[in-house]
Design a protein around this motif. Structure first.
Motif, PDB file in Angstrom:
ATOM      1  N   LEU A   1      -4.315   8.216  -2.829  1.00 27.09           N
ATOM      2  CA  LEU A   1      -4.031   7.025  -1.702  1.00 27.09           C
ATOM      3  C   LEU A   1      -3.623   7.933  -0.638  1.00 27.09           C
ATOM      4  O   LEU A   1      -4.245   7.355   0.548  1.00 27.09           O
ATOM      5  N   SER A   2      -2.985   8.470  -0.595  1.00 27.45           N
ATOM      6  CA  SER A   2      -2.161   9.377   0.504  1.00 27.45           C
ATOM      7  C   SER A   2      -2.690  10.876   0.555  1.00 27.45           C
ATOM      8  O   SER A   2      -3.042  11.333  -0.350  1.00 27.45           O
TER       9      SER A   2
ATOM     10  N   GLY B   1       0.688  -1.288   0.083  1.00 25.66           N
ATOM     11  CA  GLY B   1       0.038   0.040  -0.004  1.00 25.66           C
ATOM     12  C   GLY B   1       0.998   1.141  -0.046  1.00 25.66           C
ATOM     13  O   GLY B   1       0.455   2.226  -0.810  1.00 25.66           O
ATOM     14  N   ALA B   2       1.960   1.284   0.933  1.00 26.82           N
ATOM     15  CA  ALA B   2       2.547   2.578   0.927  1.00 26.82           C
ATOM     16  C   ALA B   2       3.448   2.776  -0.213  1.00 26.82           C
ATOM     17  O   ALA B   2       3.475   3.908  -0.593  1.00 26.82           O
ATOM     18  N   ARG B   3       4.148   1.838  -0.681  1.00 26.85           N
ATOM     19  CA  ARG B   3       4.833   1.832  -2.093  1.00 26.85           C
ATOM     20  C   ARG B   3       3.975   2.241  -3.226  1.00 26.85           C
ATOM     21  O   ARG B   3       4.606   3.043  -3.971  1.00 26.85           O
TER      22      ARG B   3
ATOM     23  N   TYR C   1       3.588   3.451   5.393  1.00 24.91           N
ATOM     24  CA  TYR C   1       3.278   4.643   4.727  1.00 24.91           C
ATOM     25  C   TYR C   1       4.179   5.808   5.498  1.00 24.91           C
ATOM     26  O   TYR C   1       4.761   6.595   5.170  1.00 24.91           O
TER      27      TYR C   1
ATOM     28  N   LYS D   1       0.726   9.961   4.763  1.00 17.53           N
ATOM     29  CA  LYS D   1      -0.241   9.744   5.422  1.00 17.53           C
ATOM     30  C   LYS D   1      -1.444   9.389   4.658  1.00 17.53           C
ATOM     31  O   LYS D   1      -1.957   9.897   3.948  1.00 17.53           O
TER      32      LYS D   1
ATOM     33  N   ALA E   1       1.383   4.305  -2.794  1.00 18.95           N
ATOM     34  CA  ALA E   1       0.812   5.697  -2.654  1.00 18.95           C
ATOM     35  C   ALA E   1       2.175   6.354  -3.255  1.00 18.95           C
ATOM     36  O   ALA E   1       1.690   7.408  -3.681  1.00 18.95           O
ATOM     37  N   GLU E   2       3.303   5.824  -2.976  1.00 21.92           N
ATOM     38  CA  GLU E   2       4.354   6.623  -3.256  1.00 21.92           C
ATOM     39  C   GLU E   2       4.452   6.867  -4.901  1.00 21.92           C
ATOM     40  O   GLU E   2       4.622   7.706  -5.708  1.00 21.92           O
TER      41      GLU E   2
ATOM     42  N   ARG F   1       1.614   9.127  -6.604  1.00 20.18           N
ATOM     43  CA  ARG F   1       1.510  10.353  -6.203  1.00 20.18           C
ATOM     44  C   ARG F   1       1.172  11.405  -7.273  1.00 20.18           C
ATOM     45  O   ARG F   1       2.045  11.344  -8.130  1.00 20.18           O
TER      46      ARG F   1
END
Lengths: 455, 411
Positions: free
Chosen positions: A449-450, A434-436, B147, B154, A438-439, A442
């Motif tokens: 996502l973020s 998920g975090a990757r 995240y 965030k 989001a990055e 962007r």
């Protein structure tokens, strides 16, 4: 002709392709940020033969036309076909008694390669099925396809041949001056000679707004699905269809092109045309049904749950409204058979338009391919040179994500990226990636996502 | 054609247990030890847990997760372990053969033994079958921490949190330190799952906790806009929010095993193992949180060390031509959710799992009892809950005649 197609579901995408290849100047209007935002994003991804369609119906004819064209063009568009066949499975004496009737209907519909299987034959073909199976009708040419890449491929080819697609463009009204259409949208007026209404769940409202009256009424029918993790795929090869009832084809168990096994849909009437919620109890009931038919599924976790609305209407059949003088065609009320019939519906639309004004097909159309995301064919991670695997559950590479954003039809929202690449579609649902993602995404999605930088 | 690499031991997963097992193997003199880690960096979950307490037992001092992960990595490299990142094991095959995807192309690893250490993760919203829309802003603690700590982004500002296991405290800590203010914490149980006084932590932070409530509906067309809570009597309550943070409910990451030659235990969700950590396919071992959800990093590290030693012994042992004695299954009886190991053989001195790990399926007080066939061989009064670890010395099972099976229950 200048044709305005409204709605970028599977039918809209197929229609845009056909009319573009036929030489029309086509503009696709879609209010969402991407294709497949409505009914088309949630189905069981089956390529039907039409064996159980009403004999003599337009639906039957267009499914079979669609099936044939899909088989003819899929390799050039790089679309996968998971050859599974289907079995209409009988689990009670009553259901068993209905199989010969279904067989007769199949033959009447021109599907004459069907075969009745004894219990032993059916279990030999599918040994993981529960032992209370009583018999089955085998339909060899029912297969599993990629329900997301297929419409993407249709529209990609159309765009490569000159069609235009506008997203975030909602039709708010319009008028026909006797010769031309002036379609009002949230981003301006679009002129055309002909409008094809492929607005799915809003097809009747679009008709009312532009034509002054609606020839049918959409009655949304929700279908929920449960997707089992990949270890489930070895438990079933053949699509497992129930003996149908009057209202629905019933709960299907089928592999997906992505190596999973899905069970669904439910069939729930509702008023709301946008909100397709999953429901804990209904999902539990689907899983109980799946385990009843394939007991070993009790040991396989589920990956995902989803729900979609089928644009059912006040009648069972496809709702076609063709008014050539007013430059209007509605392709409406198209439920679960739409994925199969889309190319057939597109051909039908082309025939109707040609009757008004013969077109000159593009002499040497461009053929475009879409990336393969089906599990049974070579995936991107199997070729060296990628930077990293971003989504581990579905083995999605950074190269695939970059390619999706660089394509003719880049994803407009996260759902669009998921459907193009499989990212975050697996068992962890973004726990790891998920975090990757989001990055990587962007500034590229309508809704990010973020929500911003961490403090 | 894929390149073939032959090694003594391949470890799948470079978290605390995987790296520790590799370190132990090297210390025991095993030559070629390869760790296959799919992420760009080894270290596992502690990499994105930027809070103490890590490392007391392993390094003699208190440290944060990322520091701990770095120290374990360094220790593995110093021990001569070959740590390969961006190496994704895509298939386990009989005979200790692994298919591996790498950016440089496919690799086949042929190992004499394989240690599986793929860890555990939290159950996502889908597996919990939560009712409602499927908007953006729904994440697990693991994703939240990635995240924040790895990407400095965030996913939401005001989430509703679900769950009160220990990890939820870590989630609160992460949120509050980075400008995220949880609206509320929802716990389906009537009481918190972490131990007192940790259960007081959310309230001390000013976050309301709803015990006995669950999410009954989730709304949002793009991002989460609102959740509706429901309690046991059907009362509802609406909370405006921009995300939902699902914490806890860990599940072993065992899909590769289910698709390969490894029997997965329905109760633990991880591979079925004997006291050496040996799987149903004796070329495969398992260690760490893959065995059961979940223990802390320090526990997993120790478990890894012992698994490494057990595998080293197995390699030495198999060179002598001796064969394994038959293993006796350990079954879950009344109120017992899982046991690890799931079977026991009277074999080696070196046990990867020196205790029988037991978890309950419901809160119970009573006599935790072990039977060899029908005969009670061990019993102890307990008062425990499903989230608590219960340990029984394995020596309790090894006394006396060898039965056909053991049963663990609360009487």
């Amino acid at each position: 002709m200048r044709v305005v197609v409204i709605g970028a579901g599977v039918v809209g995408c197929a229609v845009v392709r056909r009319l573009t290849l036929d030489g029309h100047q086509v503009m696709l209007l879609e209010r969402a940020a991407d294709i497949l935002a409505g009914a088309s994003k949630a189905n069981s991804a089956l390529l039907h033969t039409g064996f159980d369609a009403p004999p003599g119906s337009l639906e039957r004819e267009l499914m079979q036309r669609g099936h044939a064209e899909f088989m003819a063009i899929r390799e050039r568009l790089n679309l996968p076909l998971l050859e599974t066949g289907a079995m209409v499975a009988a689990w009670t004496e009553e259901e068993l008694a209905k199989l010969p009737g279904i067989e007769a209907q199949a033959r009447q519909n021109g599907v004459d390669d069907v075969a009745l299987l004894t219990r032993a034959e059916a279990l030999a073909r599918e040994p993981a099925l529960a032992p209370h199976l009583m018999g089955a009708l085998l339909v060899p040419r029912e297969h599993v396809i990629d329900a997301w890449s297929s419409p993407l491929a249709y529209l990609t080819q159309a765009v490569a041949n000159g069609a235009e697609a506008r997203f975030g463009c909602e039709v708010t009204g319009g008028r026909h001056d006797g010769r031309h259409w002036f379609v009002e949208t949230s981003t301006g007026t679009v002129e055309g000679d002909f409008v094809v209404n492929c607005a799915g769940l809003f097809g009747d409202r679009l008709e009312a707004a532009l034509m002054g009256d609606a020839s049918f009424e959409i009655r949304p029918r929700k279908g929920q699905f449960v997707v089992y993790d990949k270890p489930a795929a070895k438990l079933l090869t053949t699509i497992l269809l129930p003996v149908p009832t009057e209202r629905t084809k019933g709960v299907v168990l089928a592999r997906t092109a992505y190596g999973n096994l899905l069970v669904g849909p439910t069939a729930e009437e509702q008023e709301d045309r946008s909100r397709a919620t999953v429901d804990q109890d209904a999902l539990g009931a689907l899983m109980a049904k799946a385990v009843e038919l394939i007991p070993a599924l009790a040991d396989v976790p589920i990956n995902a749950t989803y729900a979609g609305l089928r644009p059912a209407s006040d009648k069972k059949e496809y709702r076609i409204r063709h008014e050539p003088d007013r430059g209007w065609l509605t392709l409406g009320g198209i439920r679960s058979t739409g994925l199969t019939a889309a190319l057939g519906l597109a051909a039908h639309a082309a025939d109707l338009l040609a009757a008004r004004e013969p077109a000159t097909p593009i002499a040497d159309p461009a053929w475009t391919t879409v990336p393969n995301i089906a599990e049974h064919r070579e995936r991107d991670w199997q070729r060296s040179g990628y930077g990293e695997i971003v989504c581990h559950c579905e083995l999605v590479t950074d190269r695939e994500i970059v390619a999706a954003f660089g394509s003719r039809l880049p994803p407009g929202d996260f759902g669009g990226l998921r459907r193009r690449t499989r990212a975050a579609m697996g068992r962890c649902q973004g726990f790891y990636c998920g975090a990757r993602l989001a990055e990587l995404t962007r500034g590229r999605l309508a809704m990010p996502l973020s929500i911003g930088e961490a403090e | 054609m894929s390149q073939i690499v032959n090694v003594d031991v391949a470890v799948v997963g470079g978290g605390p247990s995987g790296l520790a097992s590799a370190i132990a193997l090297r210390r025991e003199g095993v030559t070629d030890v390869l760790v296959l880690e799919r992420e760009p960096e080894a270290g596992g979950v502690p990499r994105h847990c930027a809070h103490p307490p890590y490392g007391i037992r392993e390094f003699g001092r208190l440290m944060t997760g990322p520091t701990y992960a770095a120290r374990v990595r360094e220790r593995a490299i110093a021990a001569g372990v070959d740590v390969r990142v961006r190496h994704s094991v895509v298939a386990l095959e009989p005979g200790g053969r692994l298919q591996v995807a790498t950016p440089e192309g496919a690799l086949t690893v042929q190992a004499r033994r394989v240690i599986l250490a793929t860890g555990a993760r939290e159950a996502p919203r889908s597996a919990r079958r939560v009712t409602g829309d499927r908007p953006l802003g729904v994440v697990n603690t693991g994703a939240l921490q990635a995240y924040i700590y790895l990407k400095h982004l965030k996913p939401f500002r005001r989430p509703v949190m679900v769950g009160t296991e220990l990890v939820s405290l870590s989630a609160i800590w992460t949120c509050l330190r980075h400008g995220i203010r949880p609206v509320a914490i929802v716990e389906e149980d009537r009481r918190g799952k972490a131990r007192w006084p940790l259960t007081l932590f959310p309230r001390l932070c000013g976050i309301p906790v709803y015990y006995g409530w669950r999410i009954g509906d989730m709304r949002g067309t793009g991002r989460v806009e609102e959740v509706e809570l429901v309690d046991g009597s059907g009362r509802t309550k609406r909370l405006a929010c921009d995300g939902v943070l699902f914490t806890g409910q860990f599940v072993p990451e065992a899909s590769l095993m289910r698709m390969g030659p490894i029997v997965v235990d329905r109760n633990s969700g991880g591979p079925s193992v004997d006291q050496d950590g040996r799987c149903s396919d004796p070329d495969y071992y398992a260690a760490g949180n893959l065995l059961r959800p979940i223990e802390n990093a320090g526990w997993c590290y120790q478990e890894g060390l012992r698994a490494g030693r057990a595998v080293a012994e197995d390699l030495a042992w198999s060179n002598t031509g001796r064969t394994m004695p038959a293993a006796v299954p350990i079954l879950c009886g009344e109120a017992v959710k899982l046991v690890v190991p799931q079977r026991i053989a009277r074999s080696s001195a070196q046990q990867a799992l020196n205790s029988l790990q037991v978890r309950l399926s419901e809160p119970r007080s009573g006599a935790l009892t072990i039977r060899a066939d029908d005969k009670v061989i061990w019993s102890r009064r307990i008062r425990s809950r499903p989230e608590r670890r219960i340990l029984v010395p394995l020596t309790a099972l090894l006394a006396g005649e060898q039965p056909s099976h053991y049963t663990v229950s609360v009487d």
